[in-house]
Design a protein around this motif. Sequence first.
Motif, PDB file in Angstrom:
ATOM      1  N   ASP A 163      -0.980  -8.744  -5.775  1.00  0.00           N
ATOM      2  CA  ASP A 163      -0.132  -7.559  -5.916  1.00  0.00           C
ATOM      3  C   ASP A 163      -0.875  -6.317  -5.446  1.00  0.00           C
ATOM      4  OD1 ASP A 163       2.427  -6.459  -6.883  1.00  0.00           O
ATOM      5  OD2 ASP A 163       1.186  -5.415  -8.352  1.00  0.00           O
ATOM      6  N   GLY A 164      -2.179  -6.276  -5.676  1.00  0.00           N
ATOM      7  CA  GLY A 164      -2.985  -5.152  -5.203  1.00  0.00           C
ATOM      8  C   GLY A 164      -2.998  -5.058  -3.689  1.00  0.00           C
ATOM      9  N   TRP A 165      -3.017  -6.197  -3.012  1.00  0.00           N
ATOM     10  CA  TRP A 165      -2.949  -6.181  -1.546  1.00  0.00           C
ATOM     11  C   TRP A 165      -1.640  -5.542  -1.075  1.00  0.00           C
ATOM     12  CZ3 TRP A 165      -4.285 -12.088  -1.106  1.00  0.00           C
ATOM     13  CH2 TRP A 165      -5.628 -12.279  -1.447  1.00  0.00           C
ATOM     14  N   LEU A 166      -0.547  -5.875  -1.764  1.00  0.00           N
ATOM     15  CA  LEU A 166       0.739  -5.274  -1.392  1.00  0.00           C
ATOM     16  C   LEU A 166       0.767  -3.777  -1.707  1.00  0.00           C
ATOM     17  CD1 LEU A 166       3.446  -7.924  -2.397  1.00  0.00           C
ATOM     18  CD2 LEU A 166       2.342  -7.568  -0.191  1.00  0.00           C
ATOM     19  N   GLU A 167       0.083  -3.384  -2.781  1.00  0.00           N
ATOM     20  CA  GLU A 167      -0.018  -1.950  -3.094  1.00  0.00           C
ATOM     21  C   GLU A 167      -0.729  -1.211  -1.959  1.00  0.00           C
ATOM     22  OE1 GLU A 167       0.997   0.033  -5.390  1.00  0.00           O
ATOM     23  OE2 GLU A 167       1.385  -1.057  -7.246  1.00  0.00           O
ATOM     24  N   THR A 168      -1.791  -1.805  -1.453  1.00  0.00           N
ATOM     25  CA  THR A 168      -2.533  -1.205  -0.338  1.00  0.00           C
ATOM     26  C   THR A 168      -1.640  -1.071   0.887  1.00  0.00           C
ATOM     27  OG1 THR A 168      -4.631  -2.107  -1.117  1.00  0.00           O
ATOM     28  CG2 THR A 168      -4.515  -1.504   1.209  1.00  0.00           C
ATOM     29  N   PHE A 169      -0.896  -2.130   1.167  1.00  0.00           N
ATOM     30  CA  PHE A 169       0.008  -2.125   2.323  1.00  0.00           C
ATOM     31  C   PHE A 169       1.105  -1.086   2.147  1.00  0.00           C
ATOM     32  CE2 PHE A 169       3.773  -4.217   4.437  1.00  0.00           C
ATOM     33  CZ  PHE A 169       3.391  -3.911   5.732  1.00  0.00           C
ATOM     34  N   ALA A 170       1.673  -1.011   0.955  1.00  0.00           N
ATOM     35  CA  ALA A 170       2.735  -0.038   0.690  1.00  0.00           C
ATOM     36  C   ALA A 170       2.248   1.383   0.900  1.00  0.00           C
ATOM     37  CB  ALA A 170       3.264  -0.213  -0.734  1.00  0.00           C
ATOM     38  N   ALA A 171       1.017   1.658   0.458  1.00  0.00           N
ATOM     39  CA  ALA A 171       0.465   2.999   0.638  1.00  0.00           C
ATOM     40  C   ALA A 171       0.296   3.342   2.110  1.00  0.00           C
ATOM     41  CB  ALA A 171      -0.882   3.102  -0.082  1.00  0.00           C
ATOM     42  N   ALA A 172       0.039   2.326   2.940  1.00  0.00           N
ATOM     43  CA  ALA A 172      -0.141   2.561   4.369  1.00  0.00           C
ATOM     44  C   ALA A 172       1.178   2.761   5.092  1.00  0.00           C
ATOM     45  CB  ALA A 172      -0.887   1.379   4.996  1.00  0.00           C
ATOM     46  N   VAL A 173       2.260   2.263   4.505  1.00  0.00           N
ATOM     47  CA  VAL A 173       3.579   2.355   5.164  1.00  0.00           C
ATOM     48  C   VAL A 173       4.400   3.483   4.540  1.00  0.00           C
ATOM     49  CG1 VAL A 173       5.724   1.123   5.716  1.00  0.00           C
ATOM     50  CG2 VAL A 173       3.535  -0.101   5.757  1.00  0.00           C
ATOM     51  N   ASP A 174       4.825   3.291   3.299  1.00  0.00           N
ATOM     52  CA  ASP A 174       5.615   4.312   2.600  1.00  0.00           C
ATOM     53  C   ASP A 174       5.761   3.872   1.143  1.00  0.00           C
ATOM     54  OD1 ASP A 174       7.540   6.058   1.541  1.00  0.00           O
ATOM     55  OD2 ASP A 174       8.522   6.287   3.483  1.00  0.00           O
ATOM     56  N   ARG A 175       4.998   4.469   0.277  1.00  0.00           N
ATOM     57  CA  ARG A 175       4.985   4.040  -1.128  1.00  0.00           C
ATOM     58  C   ARG A 175       6.347   4.248  -1.794  1.00  0.00           C
ATOM     59  NH1 ARG A 175       0.626   3.098  -4.245  1.00  0.00           N
ATOM     60  NH2 ARG A 175      -0.781   4.238  -2.868  1.00  0.00           N
ATOM     61  N   ARG A 176       7.070   5.266  -1.380  1.00  0.00           N
ATOM     62  CA  ARG A 176       8.378   5.518  -1.998  1.00  0.00           C
ATOM     63  C   ARG A 176       9.355   4.398  -1.719  1.00  0.00           C
ATOM     64  NH1 ARG A 176       9.581  11.237   0.534  1.00  0.00           N
ATOM     65  NH2 ARG A 176       8.757  10.021   2.290  1.00  0.00           N
ATOM     66  N   VAL A 177       9.317   3.884  -0.508  1.00  0.00           N
ATOM     67  CA  VAL A 177      10.220   2.773  -0.154  1.00  0.00           C
ATOM     68  C   VAL A 177       9.904   1.548  -1.006  1.00  0.00           C
ATOM     69  CG1 VAL A 177      10.899   1.180   1.697  1.00  0.00           C
ATOM     70  CG2 VAL A 177      10.596   3.613   2.188  1.00  0.00           C
ATOM     71  N   ALA A 178       8.634   1.366  -1.361  1.00  0.00           N
ATOM     72  CA  ALA A 178       8.232   0.207  -2.158  1.00  0.00           C
ATOM     73  C   ALA A 178       8.899   0.184  -3.527  1.00  0.00           C
ATOM     74  CB  ALA A 178       6.718   0.190  -2.317  1.00  0.00           C
ATOM     75  N   LEU A 179       9.351   1.340  -4.002  1.00  0.00           N
ATOM     76  CA  LEU A 179       9.989   1.426  -5.314  1.00  0.00           C
ATOM     77  C   LEU A 179      11.487   1.196  -5.254  1.00  0.00           C
ATOM     78  CD1 LEU A 179       8.127   4.606  -6.636  1.00  0.00           C
ATOM     79  CD2 LEU A 179       7.600   2.216  -7.139  1.00  0.00           C
ATOM     80  N   GLU A 180      12.056   1.134  -4.065  1.00  0.00           N
ATOM     81  CA  GLU A 180      13.505   0.997  -3.942  1.00  0.00           C
ATOM     82  C   GLU A 180      13.974  -0.389  -4.358  1.00  0.00           C
ATOM     83  OE1 GLU A 180      15.155   2.208  -0.231  1.00  0.00           O
ATOM     84  OE2 GLU A 180      13.920   4.017  -0.099  1.00  0.00           O
ATOM     85  N   LYS A 181      15.215  -0.460  -4.860  1.00  0.00           N
ATOM     86  CA  LYS A 181      15.790  -1.746  -5.222  1.00  0.00           C
ATOM     87  C   LYS A 181      15.863  -2.649  -3.997  1.00  0.00           C
ATOM     88  CE  LYS A 181      18.622  -0.442  -9.198  1.00  0.00           C
ATOM     89  NZ  LYS A 181      19.984  -0.427  -9.774  1.00  0.00           N
ATOM     90  N   GLY A 182      15.428  -3.869  -4.170  1.00  0.00           N
ATOM     91  CA  GLY A 182      15.473  -4.828  -3.065  1.00  0.00           C
ATOM     92  C   GLY A 182      14.223  -4.846  -2.215  1.00  0.00           C
ATOM     93  N   ALA A 183      13.291  -3.905  -2.441  1.00  0.00           N
ATOM     94  CA  ALA A 183      12.068  -3.890  -1.631  1.00  0.00           C
ATOM     95  C   ALA A 183      11.254  -5.161  -1.833  1.00  0.00           C
ATOM     96  CB  ALA A 183      11.222  -2.664  -1.964  1.00  0.00           C
TER      97      ALA A 183
END
Length: 360
Positions: free
Chosen positions: A214-234
């Motif tokens: 899950d931490g790896w995905l957190e790193t990736f989300a920060a590199a792309v767009d952390r806000r989108v990571a919180l959206e339903k269906g992400a």
Amino acid sequence: MRILVAPDKFAGTLTAVEAADAIATGWGRHAPDDVLDLAPMADGGPGFVDVLQAALGGELLGVTVQAPHGDQVPATVLFVEDTAYVESAQACGLHLLAGGAELGSTFGVGQLLLAAVESGARRIVVGLGGSGTNDGGAGLLAALGATSDGILDSGAITLDTVSKVDLAPAVAVLEGVSLVAATDVDIPLTGLFGATKTFGPQKGIPEERLVEVDGWLETFAAAVDRRVALEKGAGAAGGLGFALLALGATREPGIGLVASAVDLAARARLADVVVTGEGAFDFSSRSGKVPYGVAEVAAEALRPCVALAGRVLVGAREMRALGIESAYSLVDLVGEERAFADPAGSLADLAERVARTWSR
């Protein structure tokens, strides 16, 4: 009587089309005069393209794409006018998982999108569900041309190398094309209710590694767009939803999209009883799964809805909360051995028994 038969697949044993046929066979043995209206369903996962083709027609484009661990596999894109329908499980499904989910890439799903664009699609609907990957859609982005200072196309395990992602090349490839993410779940990308924690174990990620992955995905989300990571269906399909949303996709529940395509509401109004089903009927069925979606349509039409399932794992109270009047278990009727050895025949026998209660 008129019976609407609208099941999902019975995972690993029957497609939705096969399940509908089996239910109709058994029901007809007891009530041969009943009119059976078959409407096989899907929620965005395996069977999505087959069900839509049965309902909408269209033309299939055969392509070869990369499976999660690098093998080449056949897949199809369904074209209905200028809309292309893509089933992500054909390229990254759980059935293709030859190694660990941490090493599985969604590159092949991006290849499916490329094939759709190159064939003239102006709208692409991507069915999400049944995935064996957990890479946040990084592979899809790489296939579409996104660049990074790290590695995007080798699964989740390399995402900790990523600190920057340039989506511009991928956005350019999709210029003029609208994307729709048809999801069967509405979870975020990361966290306690995210893709890794929720579905990682069924993809073979050990419990003790869930936090790290899950931490790896957190790193990736920060590199792309952390806000989108919180959206339903992400978190749908191991994070494929995140990649699509980052590219500007809109989200639609897969069951709603399919229900609209097969005109389920109108057909339910013409029915006396609605029959649905799936492999395992449990409380997770509320999260965008076929039985819950079909039951909602039946309720709006003021028609009773019953479910036939391989296993029924909820009690009467939970069942009613899902909008199901009664649920019947294949394993309880014929036993686990026969249910797996002869799924169609077993389901037909169950449907025959249910018809004794629900057909006049």
